[in-house]
Design an enzyme around this catalytic site. Structure first.
Site, PDB file in Angstrom:
ATOM      1  N   SER A  10       0.144  -2.037   8.336  1.00 20.25           N
ATOM      2  CA  SER A  10       0.926  -2.435   9.019  1.00 20.25           C
ATOM      3  C   SER A  10       0.660  -3.214  10.342  1.00 20.25           C
ATOM      4  O   SER A  10       1.281  -4.238  10.769  1.00 20.25           O
ATOM      5  CB  SER A  10       1.728  -1.207   9.475  1.00 20.25           C
ATOM      6  N   ARG A  11      -0.605  -2.905  10.741  1.00 17.89           N
ATOM      7  CA  ARG A  11      -1.126  -3.592  12.022  1.00 17.89           C
ATOM      8  C   ARG A  11      -1.491  -4.966  11.692  1.00 17.89           C
ATOM      9  O   ARG A  11      -1.894  -5.686  12.470  1.00 17.89           O
ATOM     10  CB  ARG A  11      -2.358  -2.780  12.745  1.00 17.89           C
ATOM     11  N   GLY A  49       0.825  -1.095   0.125  1.00 19.07           N
ATOM     12  CA  GLY A  49       0.084  -0.074   0.165  1.00 19.07           C
ATOM     13  C   GLY A  49       0.918   1.308  -0.010  1.00 19.07           C
ATOM     14  O   GLY A  49       0.686   2.231  -0.581  1.00 19.07           O
ATOM     15  N   HIS A  50       1.824   1.380   0.672  1.00 22.94           N
ATOM     16  CA  HIS A  50       2.819   2.392   0.815  1.00 22.94           C
ATOM     17  C   HIS A  50       3.430   2.501  -0.489  1.00 22.94           C
ATOM     18  O   HIS A  50       3.737   3.631  -1.059  1.00 22.94           O
ATOM     19  CB  HIS A  50       3.940   2.243   2.058  1.00 22.94           C
TER      20      HIS A  50
HETATM   21  P1  AMP Z   1       0.881   4.695   7.915  1.00 20.93           P
HETATM   22  O1  AMP Z   1       2.253   4.071   7.799  1.00 20.93           O
HETATM   23  O2  AMP Z   1       0.051   3.575   8.207  1.00 20.93           O
HETATM   24  O3  AMP Z   1       0.853   5.881   8.582  1.00 20.93           O
HETATM   25  O4  AMP Z   1       0.255   5.010   6.313  1.00 20.93           O
HETATM   26  C1  AMP Z   1       1.385   5.646   5.638  1.00 20.93           C
HETATM   27  C2  AMP Z   1       0.216   6.195   4.421  1.00 20.93           C
HETATM   28  O5  AMP Z   1       0.027   5.010   3.929  1.00 20.93           O
HETATM   29  C3  AMP Z   1      -1.078   6.850   4.667  1.00 20.93           C
HETATM   30  O6  AMP Z   1      -1.434   7.748   3.968  1.00 20.93           O
HETATM   31  C4  AMP Z   1      -1.830   5.656   4.394  1.00 20.93           C
HETATM   32  O7  AMP Z   1      -3.298   5.882   4.276  1.00 20.93           O
HETATM   33  C5  AMP Z   1      -1.327   4.829   3.452  1.00 20.93           C
HETATM   34  N1  AMP Z   1      -1.766   3.481   3.402  1.00 20.93           N
HETATM   35  C6  AMP Z   1      -1.559   2.529   4.337  1.00 20.93           C
HETATM   36  N2  AMP Z   1      -2.279   1.525   4.233  1.00 20.93           N
HETATM   37  C7  AMP Z   1      -2.805   1.579   2.907  1.00 20.93           C
HETATM   38  C8  AMP Z   1      -3.190   0.657   1.673  1.00 20.93           C
HETATM   39  N3  AMP Z   1      -3.505  -0.564   2.036  1.00 20.93           N
HETATM   40  N4  AMP Z   1      -3.596   1.160   0.339  1.00 20.93           N
HETATM   41  C9  AMP Z   1      -3.264   2.427   0.273  1.00 20.93           C
HETATM   42  N5  AMP Z   1      -2.519   3.347   0.966  1.00 20.93           N
HETATM   43  C10 AMP Z   1      -2.415   2.973   2.199  1.00 20.93           C
END
Ligand code: AMP
Length: 298
Positions: free
Chosen positions: A198-199, A48-49
Site C-alpha cells: 500500500s505504501r 497482494g491482499h
Molecule cells: P497490510 O494491509 O499492509 O497490513 O497487509 C495486510 C496483509 O496483506 C498482511 O498479511 C500482509 O503481509 C499482506 N500483504 C501485503 N502485501 C503483500 C504482497 N505483496 N503479497 C502478499 N501479501 C501481502
C-alpha cells in the site's frame, strides 16, 4: 451495501461495522456448518491482499476480510495519518474476489477508554524491523490477537511479504492457545520484482524506478547463499549495492533462520534473507526464502 449478512448477491461484499455484527455473522456461518477464514488488512487493497482472500477461499467456505488502520502499530513519527484509505474501491475489490464479509471495526471499539492489555512476543519482535520500530510488533500482535478472538476463524492468512510479522503472529497464536491455523501466502510482485505494498503509492517516479533494486539485490544474493557461501561479505556487498542503486538509508539486510529469525552465518537449514530500506519518506521491506541446496558447499 448489505449489513452483516451472508454472501451478498451481485458481487457486493457484506459489511460488519462492529464486533457484535461480526460475531452474529460468524454464528450464522457456523450454524450452517461452514468453515471460516480471516484476512486481516489495513485496507488500500492491492493484488497482494486479494491473493490472501483467494487463499482463504481455497481453505474455508467463508472468507472475512478486516480493514482497520491500527494506530497502535504506528510510531509517533510514522505515517498513520497519511496512510492511504480507499474504502470504496476496497469494497468493490472484495466483492469482485468473492469475500463474504468485510469487518470494519472503529478505533473506539478496538481501544475503548481504559484499554490496558498488550501482547508482546519476546525475541521474535526484537530484531530486524522491531529494532527500528519500537512497539510496532506489540501493536500488531495485540490487534491481530483481538481480531482472531473476535472472529474465531478456523484459519487466518498473512503475507510472507511481512515475514517477521507472520512469525510473530504465528508465535502469539501458539503461545496463547488461540485455536486458529496461521497460514503464510507468498509475496505478490510487480512485473519488475517490486513487492506490492500500500505504501508504494507514496513513491514518486524517480523513487519508483529505484525501488525494484531491493528485490534485485535480494535475488542476486539468494543463489550464492543457498549454495552455502559465507553471509557476512555477501551482505556487506548487498548493502553497498542498495546504497549505489539509490536507497539513501538501509535499515538492515540480514540472513536469518526461517523459524527463529536469529541471524545465521550461512545457510544450513531453511533461512530467510530480509531487508528494509528507505526511499524518501517511504520505507520498503522485502524478503526471500533461501533453502540449502543439498550436496553443494561453498
Ligand atoms: P497490510 O494491509 O499492509 O497490513 O497487509 C495486510 C496483509 O496483506 C498482511 O498479511 C500482509 O503481509 C499482506 N500483504 C501485503 N502485501 C503483500 C504482497 N505483496 N503479497 C502478499 N501479501 C501481502
Amino acid at each position: 451495501m448489505e449489513e452483516a449478512g451472508g454472501k451478498a448477491p451481485n458481487g457486493r461484499v457484506a459489511l460488519a461495522r462492529g464486533v457484535a455484527p461480526l460475531r452474529a455473522a460468524v454464528a450464522r456461518f457456523r450454524a450452517a456448518g461452514e468453515s471460516v477464514a480471516l484476512v486481516p488488512t489495513m485496507g488500500a487493497l492491492h493484488a497482494g491482499h486479494l491473493a490472501l482472500v483467494r487463499a482463504g477461499r481455497a481453505l474455508a467456505r467463508r472468507t472475512i476480510v478486516s480493514i482497520f488502520v491500527n494506530p497502535a502499530q504506528f510510531g509517533p513519527n510514522e505515517d498513520f495519518s497519511r496512510y492511504p484509505r480507499t474504502l470504496e474501491s476496497d469494497l468493490a475489490r472484495l466483492g469482485e474476489v468473492g469475500a463474504d464479509l468485510c469487518f470494519l471495526p472503529s478505533v473506539g471499539e478496538m481501544y475503548p477508554p481504559g484499554h490496558a492489555t498488550r501482547v508482546v512476543v519476546e525475541g521474535l519482535s526484537e530484531g530486524l524491523c522491531g529494532a527500528v520500530r519500537p512497539g510496532h510488533f506489540a501493536g500488531v500482535a495485540t490487534v491481530v490477537t483481538k481480531l482472531l478472538l473476535q472472529a474465531l476463524p478456523d484459519v487466518a492468512l498473512f503475507g510472507e511479504k511481512d515475514f517477521q510479522q507472520l512469525r510473530v503472529i504465528a508465535r502469539a497464536a501458539r503461545d496463547l492457545d488461540i485455536p486458529v491455523a496461521i497460514e503464510g501466502v507468498p509475496t505478490v510482485r510487480e512485473a519488475d520484482g517490486l513487492a506490492l505494498s500500500s505504501r508504494n503509492a507514496f513513491l514518486d517516479a524517480g523513487e519508483r524506478a529505484v525501488a525494484p533494486a531491493l528485490y534485485r539485490v535480494l535475488a542476486g544474493l539468494a543463489g550464492p547463499l543457498a549454495a552455502g557461501a559465507e553471509a557476512g561479505p555477501l551482505l556487506a556487498e548487498g548493502r553497498d549495492a542498495l546504497l549505489r542503486a539509490g536507497f539513501p538509508r538501509v535499515d538492515y539486510l540480514s540472513l536469518c533462520d526461517e523459524e527463529t529469525l536469529a541471524p545465521v552465518p550461512r545457510v544450513v537449514a531453511p533461512a530467510r534473507l530480509l531487508a528494509a530500506a528507505h526511499l524518501g519518506a517511504t520505507r520498503l521491506i522485502d524478503n526471500l526464502p533461501v533453502r540449502p541446496r543439498p550436496g553443494e558447499g561453498p
